[in-house]
Design a protein around this motif. Structure first.
Motif, mmCIF file in Angstrom:
data_model
loop_
_atom_site.group_PDB
_atom_site.id
_atom_site.type_symbol
_atom_site.label_atom_id
_atom_site.label_comp_id
_atom_site.label_asym_id
_atom_site.label_seq_id
_atom_site.Cartn_x
_atom_site.Cartn_y
_atom_site.Cartn_z
ATOM 1 N N GLY A 255 0.791 -1.331 0.036
ATOM 2 C CA GLY A 255 -0.106 -0.087 0.071
ATOM 3 C C GLY A 255 0.875 1.130 -0.044
ATOM 4 O O GLY A 255 0.416 2.215 -0.588
ATOM 5 N N LYS A 256 1.967 1.371 0.933
ATOM 6 C CA LYS A 256 2.930 2.483 0.793
ATOM 7 C C LYS A 256 3.384 2.659 -0.398
ATOM 8 O O LYS A 256 3.755 3.504 -0.991
ATOM 9 C CB LYS A 256 3.846 2.212 1.920
ATOM 10 N N ARG A 257 3.777 1.560 -1.387
ATOM 11 C CA ARG A 257 4.453 1.526 -2.796
ATOM 12 C C ARG A 257 3.238 2.195 -3.557
ATOM 13 O O ARG A 257 3.614 3.027 -4.372
ATOM 14 C CB ARG A 257 4.816 0.156 -3.281
ATOM 15 N N ARG A 258 2.011 1.890 -3.363
ATOM 16 C CA ARG A 258 0.947 2.358 -4.375
ATOM 17 C C ARG A 258 0.766 3.661 -3.993
ATOM 18 O O ARG A 258 0.743 4.498 -4.976
ATOM 19 C CB ARG A 258 -0.184 1.597 -3.936
ATOM 20 N N LEU A 259 0.903 4.265 -2.852
ATOM 21 C CA LEU A 259 0.792 5.694 -2.629
ATOM 22 C C LEU A 259 1.604 6.381 -3.115
ATOM 23 O O LEU A 259 1.434 7.563 -3.792
ATOM 24 C CB LEU A 259 0.769 5.797 -1.010
ATOM 25 N N ARG A 260 3.198 5.966 -2.993
ATOM 26 C CA ARG A 260 4.175 6.622 -3.611
ATOM 27 C C ARG A 260 4.162 6.747 -5.207
ATOM 28 O O ARG A 260 4.323 7.859 -5.923
ATOM 29 C CB ARG A 260 5.548 6.094 -3.207
ATOM 30 N N ASN A 261 3.687 5.450 -5.892
ATOM 31 C CA ASN A 261 3.668 5.435 -7.098
ATOM 32 C C ASN A 261 2.346 6.677 -7.667
ATOM 33 O O ASN A 261 2.484 7.091 -8.708
ATOM 34 C CB ASN A 261 3.348 4.036 -7.816
ATOM 35 N N VAL A 262 1.193 6.401 -6.971
ATOM 36 C CA VAL A 262 0.235 7.623 -7.485
ATOM 37 C C VAL A 262 0.700 8.820 -7.307
ATOM 38 O O VAL A 262 0.632 9.681 -8.242
ATOM 39 C CB VAL A 262 -1.046 7.255 -6.468
ATOM 40 N N ALA A 263 1.395 9.172 -6.225
ATOM 41 C CA ALA A 263 1.715 10.578 -6.025
ATOM 42 C C ALA A 263 2.829 10.933 -7.237
ATOM 43 O O ALA A 263 2.677 12.156 -7.658
ATOM 44 C CB ALA A 263 2.546 11.041 -4.666
ATOM 45 N N LYS A 264 3.716 10.117 -7.340
ATOM 46 C CA LYS A 264 4.738 10.407 -8.324
ATOM 47 C C LYS A 264 4.189 10.570 -9.792
ATOM 48 O O LYS A 264 4.751 11.523 -10.632
ATOM 49 C CB LYS A 264 5.884 9.279 -8.574
ATOM 50 N N LYS A 265 3.323 9.829 -9.962
ATOM 51 C CA LYS A 265 2.513 9.854 -11.575
ATOM 52 C C LYS A 265 2.055 10.978 -11.670
ATOM 53 O O LYS A 265 1.751 12.048 -12.363
ATOM 54 C CB LYS A 265 1.598 8.701 -11.725
ATOM 55 N N CYS A 266 1.031 11.635 -10.322
ATOM 56 C CA CYS A 266 0.114 12.744 -10.532
ATOM 57 C C CYS A 266 1.211 14.019 -10.411
ATOM 58 O O CYS A 266 0.995 15.039 -11.433
ATOM 59 C CB CYS A 266 -0.415 12.976 -9.171
ATOM 60 N N MET A 267 2.465 13.901 -9.726
ATOM 61 C CA MET A 267 3.372 15.082 -9.971
ATOM 62 C C MET A 267 4.187 15.253 -11.461
ATOM 63 O O MET A 267 4.227 16.225 -12.095
ATOM 64 C CB MET A 267 4.585 14.911 -9.022
ATOM 65 N N ASP A 268 4.041 14.293 -12.327
ATOM 66 C CA ASP A 268 4.228 14.192 -13.601
ATOM 67 C C ASP A 268 3.519 15.297 -14.503
ATOM 68 O O ASP A 268 3.709 15.812 -15.599
ATOM 69 C CB ASP A 268 4.478 12.631 -14.166
ATOM 70 N N PHE A 269 2.098 15.240 -13.895
ATOM 71 C CA PHE A 269 1.132 16.168 -14.729
ATOM 72 C C PHE A 269 0.533 17.080 -14.110
ATOM 73 O O PHE A 269 -0.141 18.075 -14.680
ATOM 74 C CB PHE A 269 -0.055 14.787 -15.005
ATOM 75 N N GLY A 270 0.807 17.358 -12.871
ATOM 76 C CA GLY A 270 0.070 18.597 -12.158
ATOM 77 C C GLY A 270 0.986 18.861 -10.930
ATOM 78 O O GLY A 270 2.168 18.456 -10.725
ATOM 79 N N GLN A 271 0.286 19.746 -9.979
ATOM 80 C CA GLN A 271 0.791 20.105 -8.894
ATOM 81 C C GLN A 271 -0.059 19.892 -7.700
ATOM 82 O O GLN A 271 -1.139 19.656 -7.717
ATOM 83 C CB GLN A 271 1.235 21.716 -8.805
ATOM 84 N N ARG A 272 0.821 19.315 -6.536
ATOM 85 C CA ARG A 272 0.092 18.975 -5.279
ATOM 86 C C ARG A 272 -0.401 20.212 -4.639
ATOM 87 O O ARG A 272 0.367 21.155 -4.514
ATOM 88 C CB ARG A 272 1.276 18.259 -4.425
ATOM 89 N N VAL A 273 -1.653 20.320 -4.420
ATOM 90 C CA VAL A 273 -2.362 21.353 -3.477
ATOM 91 C C VAL A 273 -2.601 20.916 -2.023
ATOM 92 O O VAL A 273 -2.994 21.907 -1.071
ATOM 93 C CB VAL A 273 -3.361 21.851 -4.161
ATOM 94 N N GLN A 274 -2.651 19.659 -1.866
ATOM 95 C CA GLN A 274 -3.014 19.084 -0.582
ATOM 96 C C GLN A 274 -2.383 17.835 -0.692
ATOM 97 O O GLN A 274 -1.748 17.227 -1.403
ATOM 98 C CB GLN A 274 -4.561 18.957 -0.275
ATOM 99 N N ASN A 275 -2.049 17.003 0.658
ATOM 100 C CA ASN A 275 -1.469 15.934 0.787
ATOM 101 C C ASN A 275 -1.883 14.740 -0.457
ATOM 102 O O ASN A 275 -0.851 14.242 -1.090
ATOM 103 C CB ASN A 275 -1.422 15.189 2.204
ATOM 104 N N SER A 276 -2.890 14.739 -0.588
ATOM 105 C CA SER A 276 -3.528 13.574 -1.471
ATOM 106 C C SER A 276 -4.544 14.318 -2.532
ATOM 107 O O SER A 276 -5.262 13.677 -3.092
ATOM 108 C CB SER A 276 -4.261 12.419 -0.814
ATOM 109 N N VAL A 277 -4.172 15.655 -2.969
ATOM 110 C CA VAL A 277 -5.121 16.233 -3.881
ATOM 111 C C VAL A 277 -3.868 16.944 -4.959
ATOM 112 O O VAL A 277 -2.996 17.643 -4.457
ATOM 113 C CB VAL A 277 -5.764 17.312 -3.207
#
Length: 96
Positions: A16-38
């Protein structure tokens, strides 16, 4: 179009921790973090489909969730932000 992506990944296991990191990394490739999981992502339709497909392959739908809010091309009329602003806006010119 602006897409707001929110996710909740179960991190009780190492997988689960690996999935969380992978989701965040992929989102960072396309946009900007505005909250921890947003993330705010300004995408064209093909980028949106590619990102959505990638993220849905990462998460475990039995334990995790992800929501895509499509705010469209006229998103500036639909978004109000108060308090500390992000470092940059998606449509700003970024000089490095």
């Amino acid at each position: 179009m602006l897409v707001l992506i929110t996710y909740d990944v179960n991190t009780e296991t190492a997988e689960g921790k690996r999935r969380l990191r992978n989701v965040a990394k992929k989102c960072m490739d396309f946009g900007q973090r505005v909250q921890n999981s947003v993330f705010e992502c300004e995408l064209d339709y093909s980028q949106y489909l590619k990102l959505k497909d990638t993220l849905l392959k990462i998460i475990d739908s039995k334990h995790d969730s992800i929501i895509f809010y499509n705010l469209g091309n006229n998103w500036k009329r639909k978004v109000e932000h108060y308090g500390v602003h992000p470092e940059f806006f998606q449509d700003d010119i970024l000089v490095i």
